[in-house]
Scaffold this motif. Structure first.
Motif, PDB file in Angstrom:
ATOM      1  N   LYS A  56       0.853  -1.178   0.000  1.00  0.00           N
ATOM      2  CA  LYS A  56       0.000   0.000   0.000  1.00  0.00           C
ATOM      3  C   LYS A  56       0.893   1.233   0.000  1.00  0.00           C
ATOM      4  CE  LYS A  56      -3.810   2.272   2.429  1.00  0.00           C
ATOM      5  NZ  LYS A  56      -4.701   2.239   3.613  1.00  0.00           N
ATOM      6  N   ASP A  57       0.593   2.145  -0.905  1.00  0.00           N
ATOM      7  CA  ASP A  57       1.350   3.394  -0.995  1.00  0.00           C
ATOM      8  C   ASP A  57       2.850   3.141  -1.141  1.00  0.00           C
ATOM      9  OD1 ASP A  57      -1.043   4.769  -0.647  1.00  0.00           O
ATOM     10  OD2 ASP A  57      -0.820   4.787   1.550  1.00  0.00           O
ATOM     11  N   MET A  58       3.180   2.174  -1.987  1.00  0.00           N
ATOM     12  CA  MET A  58       4.572   1.839  -2.286  1.00  0.00           C
ATOM     13  C   MET A  58       5.334   1.321  -1.070  1.00  0.00           C
ATOM     14  SD  MET A  58       4.685   2.448  -5.492  1.00  0.00           S
ATOM     15  CE  MET A  58       6.437   2.390  -5.844  1.00  0.00           C
ATOM     16  N   GLN A  59       4.608   0.853  -0.078  1.00  0.00           N
ATOM     17  CA  GLN A  59       5.243   0.291   1.109  1.00  0.00           C
ATOM     18  C   GLN A  59       4.617  -1.058   1.443  1.00  0.00           C
ATOM     19  OE1 GLN A  59       4.727   3.305   4.162  1.00  0.00           O
ATOM     20  NE2 GLN A  59       6.778   4.126   3.781  1.00  0.00           N
ATOM     21  N   THR A  60       5.369  -1.879   2.185  1.00  0.00           N
ATOM     22  CA  THR A  60       4.841  -3.155   2.665  1.00  0.00           C
ATOM     23  C   THR A  60       4.230  -2.949   4.043  1.00  0.00           C
ATOM     24  OG1 THR A  60       6.513  -4.411   1.444  1.00  0.00           O
ATOM     25  CG2 THR A  60       5.380  -5.549   3.236  1.00  0.00           C
ATOM     26  N   LYS A  61       2.940  -3.190   4.153  1.00  0.00           N
ATOM     27  CA  LYS A  61       2.222  -3.039   5.417  1.00  0.00           C
ATOM     28  C   LYS A  61       1.977  -4.416   6.029  1.00  0.00           C
ATOM     29  CE  LYS A  61       1.519   1.440   4.730  1.00  0.00           C
ATOM     30  NZ  LYS A  61       2.029   2.502   5.626  1.00  0.00           N
TER      31      LYS A  61
END
Length: 268
Positions: free
Chosen positions: A241-246
């Motif tokens: 999500k949003d270029m990040q790993t959540k």
């Protein structure tokens, strides 16, 4: 049929080649940086003219660690290295890494019978394991089998070798960390629950922190069944999500309700 004599010789040569490789000298090592953040709240008593009351003050602590395969756990906040064994098992480790040395160490530790117990969950006719040297040049692992007799380990499927490799790593990682990628690799679905039950039991007895990855719902359910009496299983679902790993954390009671009562998807 288990193959001709020529095929057996090819398997023997391949097994010997694996045992001769020194994997400790590899330049590439697997590892990860871990940043642990813990927020705690501490009760603070305040006394004024009218009454005494309590309030809470929040404290946040952050520590960064480096986990490297076959090395100690490094705490970046300190100059010393914590004596904590770490090992990683990939989906192909059981195919490429030697087993004879590990098995010898396990035998000296008195853990051999427990190893045999685990691999017999794949094949109930397996009686024992022995290191033998039929040519006088190099020793390797043999399986003592009710039907096949004394048979090279290489004659058996990936499932036996995979579980054997996991068991041998458990034996040497007391008070350490075990990382397993694709936990269910090469293990038949009918053997998942008994195999995982063995793994959970011995990780607890050996005080090993297990981290395992999977994309399989059958594996999640099998691990739930295997951990039913321990209540120390946690699932982390990773998503982008949003270029990040959540991450989403699901503890064992909630995971059990989601899977057993609602049958919901937990992988994404």
């Amino acid at each position: 049929m288990w193959g001709t004599t020529e095929n057996s010789n090819e398997e023997y040569d391949r097994e010997n080649l694996i045992d001769e490789i020194d994997f400790d000298n590899n330049e590439i090592r697997r590892g990860a940086n871990l940043i642990l953040e813990v927020t705690t709240k501490q009760e603070v008593n305040t006394i004024d003219e009218e009454k005494e009351h309590s309030s809470y003050k929040r404290y946040r602590e952050s520590r960064e660690f480096i986990i490297m395969e076959n090395e100690g756990l490094l705490n970046r906040a300190k100059s010393s290295t914590i004596k904590l064994s770490v090992n990683m098992i990939t989906s192909i480790s059981h195919k490429i890494e030697p087993l004879s040395k590990l098995f010898t160490q396990t035998t000296f530790q008195g853990f051999k019978q427990e190893v045999v117990e685990l691999i017999s969950m794949i094949d109930s006719d397996i009686i024992d394991l022995e290191i033998l040297d039929p040519t006088g040049k190099n020793s390797r692992l043999y399986v003592i089998h009710k039907t096949l007799g004394i048979t090279p380990l290489s004659a058996f499927g990936d499932g036996v070798r995979r579980l054997l490799f996991i068991a041998l790593n458990v034996a040497k990682l007391k008070d350490g960390i075990l990382l397993i990628d694709e936990l269910e690799t090469a293990i038949h679905t009918e053997a998942l629950v008994p195999s995982f039950s063995w793994l959970v039991k011995w990780c607890r007895k050996m005080n090993i922190q297990l981290f395992a990855t999977t994309h399989s719902l059958e594996t999640v359910d099998a691990m739930l069944d295997a951990s039913e009496s321990t209540n120390d299983l946690v699932l982390y679902r990773l998503y982008q999500k949003d270029m990040q790993t959540k991450t989403v954390r699901i503890d064992q009671p909630k995971l059990g309700r989601v899977r057993e009562n609602l049958g919901l998807e937990v992988r994404w």
